[in-house]
Design a protein around this motif. Structure first.
Motif, mmCIF file in Angstrom:
data_model
loop_
_atom_site.group_PDB
_atom_site.id
_atom_site.type_symbol
_atom_site.label_atom_id
_atom_site.label_comp_id
_atom_site.label_asym_id
_atom_site.label_seq_id
_atom_site.Cartn_x
_atom_site.Cartn_y
_atom_site.Cartn_z
ATOM 1 N N SER A 107 -7.845 -7.948 -8.179
ATOM 2 C CA SER A 107 -9.301 -7.015 -8.219
ATOM 3 C C SER A 107 -10.799 -6.964 -7.820
ATOM 4 O O SER A 107 -11.405 -6.188 -7.538
ATOM 5 N N ASP A 108 -10.101 -8.737 -7.547
ATOM 6 C CA ASP A 108 -11.875 -8.814 -6.350
ATOM 7 C C ASP A 108 -11.985 -8.825 -4.983
ATOM 8 O O ASP A 108 -13.117 -7.608 -5.099
ATOM 9 N N TYR A 109 -10.147 -8.122 -4.599
ATOM 10 C CA TYR A 109 -10.855 -7.746 -3.344
ATOM 11 C C TYR A 109 -10.315 -6.076 -3.860
ATOM 12 O O TYR A 109 -11.292 -5.260 -2.928
ATOM 13 N N ILE A 110 -9.649 -5.545 -4.115
ATOM 14 C CA ILE A 110 -9.206 -4.193 -4.889
ATOM 15 C C ILE A 110 -9.691 -3.495 -5.830
ATOM 16 O O ILE A 110 -9.181 -1.608 -5.754
ATOM 17 N N ASP A 111 -10.419 -3.655 -6.438
ATOM 18 C CA ASP A 111 -10.995 -2.986 -7.810
ATOM 19 C C ASP A 111 -9.633 -3.100 -8.779
ATOM 20 O O ASP A 111 -8.879 -3.322 -8.572
#
Lengths: 337, 171
Positions: free
Chosen positions: B62-66
């Motif tokens: 989720s840090d990358y693609i929410d």
């Protein structure tokens, strides 16, 4: 901006000479359907659009973006000149945060050209460059989109919460179902916040715009995605540091995304060629939701509720427990210029 | 003297044990695609990899693609790697490789997305090619290549890049 100002607004719109081909006061399709005039204050949402914004280029033209911003702000604040709206918005001496949205990478993030135009107008309104802070959650995301990182110096500051100078508060803030630690850029650096999101489809929340953009100000957004992010988004926006420092939404609707969000899916992204302005984050999100649904219908896609991701947090944000704004189309005054 | 010899054997044994462990670890590492599946240098014609390869464990996705991360987690994503590429004429793309726990996971994600007007690019086991993006699946991998802006012959170039990634993932 309320109904009492209706007459002066009409006069203003009649007289405004900012190149609007047609000024239309009304409600968009579905919002138009059941909407009738009702008593009491309304929330104004301004949508300014320019079909020639991109010209023949892949990027919006800076001069047109600046004019579009002026048109949107002057309409919202009913001003005849470009600087007065900003003087109404902020006071000299305040540190103004521009919370942008850069998670979508270079293809689908808050355009730098818009942020530059906002910074220019803020400075003309008396805000020192160094008192303007453009920020998001990480330096990497800002850098990747092309923002020039500058944490120090006399110019506009641009940095992420993960900068070594900042980070998140140790103290936990909470409201309802949300327990979180907020960015020090919000709690300590900035006196007020201008929210500069963009309208996107969201794989869980349904829609992401102003309210959801606050997932970039806290340390644990990953914990707040269950149940279509509801009531988490509404609850997060109730936390005093967010609620009290929020001042205006200037949404970058030059590009928008109707499917495959929140990341950049070019096949589902279209040029909306617009900017949206409101001081009611719920009303502007409700309007963005409608715009996205309309585009989905045009493209033969089912409504968000039917695919399991209604933007129900927008409804909750307007309920008696939150009162962050209105989601009732009858109480949203949409001004298209 | 006995103690000295015993200690020497113990040290030798420990060294051998560590060597066996390291060798096993090395094999494990080698069983995945080299460079996380991203071709570079002479392995690909017309594209150059720019910047570093970043890898996100499932819990960091989720840090990358929410919020997009959730559907990948539900489909059993193990890790995600991403790299940027630039073509000779300066077209920029980002390539993401989602490593799922099984081919069924990659298929689940692929089929959850509307086909729309996509073309079959004949890359991997199934693919969708749009003007600015190419998505394909190959075994346990789901690969997505997205261009930031349209450019001449972009579709063909993305297919070239996609095939190079597919080849790398097959090794």
């Amino acid at each position: 901006m309320n109904e009492k100002n209706g007459k002066s607004r009409r006069e203003f719109l009649k007289n405004i000479a900012v190149g609007a081909v047609a000024a239309k006061v009304g409600l968009l399709a579905a919002m138009e359907a059941g909407a009738t005039e009702s008593a009491g204050a309304k929330s104004t949402v301004v949508i300014a659009r320019d079909a020639q914004l991109y010209g023949t280029s892949a990027k919006p033209e800076a001069s047109r973006v600046e004019k579009l911003l002026d048109r949107a702000m002057q309409t919202f604040y009913q001003s005849d000149d470009a600087v007065t709206p900003w003087k109404k918005l902020v006071r000299p001496g305040e540190v103004v945060g521009l919370k942008v949205n850069t998670i979508g990478g270079p293809g689908l993030s808050t355009h730098i050209v818009l942020v530059e135009a906002i910074c220019e107008r803020l400075q003309q309104a008396g805000v020192k460059a160094n008192n303007i802070v453009v920020w998001d959650r990480t330096n990497r995301e800002l850098d990747r989109v092309g923002y020039k990182l500058t944490a120090t110096g006399n110019g506009v500051r641009t940095l992420g919460t993960d900068s070594k100078e900042t980070g998140y508060e140790e103290t936990v803030s909470e409201f309802g179902a949300v327990k979180t630690r907020l960015s020090k850029l919000l709690t300590r650096t900035c006196d007020c916040m201008i929210n500069v999101p963009l309208p996107k489809d969201h794989d869980l929340a349904g829609v992401t715009m102003a309210l959801k953009n606050m997932y970039g100000v806290n340390h644990n957004p990953q914990d707040l995605h269950e149940n279509n992010c509801c009531p988490y988004i509404a609850d997060l926006n109730m936390i005093p540091a967010i609620k009290n420092k929020f001042r205006l939404v200037i949404a970058d609707a030059m590009m928008a995304c109707y499917q495959g969000g929140p990341m950049f899916s070019p096949e589902y992204t279209w040029k909306y060629n617009g900017l949206m302005v409101a001081s009611d984050p719920v009303a502007i999100d409700r309007t963005a939701w409608h715009i996205i649904e309309k585009k989905r219908a045009e493209q033969g896609l089912r409504p968000l509720a039917e695919v399991g991701r209604p933007a129900k947090y927008i409804v909750v944000a307007a309920d008696a427990q939150h009162r962050l704004g209105t989601d009732d189309p009858k109480r949203i005054k949409l001004v298209e210029v | 003297m006995m103690r000295k010899r015993e200690r020497a054997w113990r040290v030798a044994g420990s060294v051998m044990f560590a060597a066996v462990l390291l060798a096993g670890y090395g094999c494990k590492k080698a069983s995945g695609p080299a460079d996380h599946g991203f071709p570079g240098g002479s392995e690909i014609n017309g594209w150059a990899r720019t910047g570093e390869i970043r890898t996100f464990a499932a819990e960091q996705l989720s840090d990358y693609i929410d919020g997009d991360a959730e559907k990948y987690l539900q489909a059993g994503v193990k890790s995600t790697s991403t790299a940027d590429y630039m073509s000779k004429d300066q077209a920029q793309v980002v390539a993401d490789i989602y490593t799922m726990s099984s081919a069924a996971g990659a298929q689940k994600i692929f089929e959850s997305e509307p086909a729309g007007t996509a073309k079959n690019a004949e890359v991997g086991e199934a693919s969708r090619l749009y003007k600015q993006s190419l998505t394909f699946r190959k075994g346990q991998y789901l690969v997505r290549i997205v261009a930031y802006q349209d450019a001449p012959q972009l579709e063909q170039r993305m297919v070239v890049l996609g095939r190079a990634i597919e080849k790398k993932l097959s090794h």
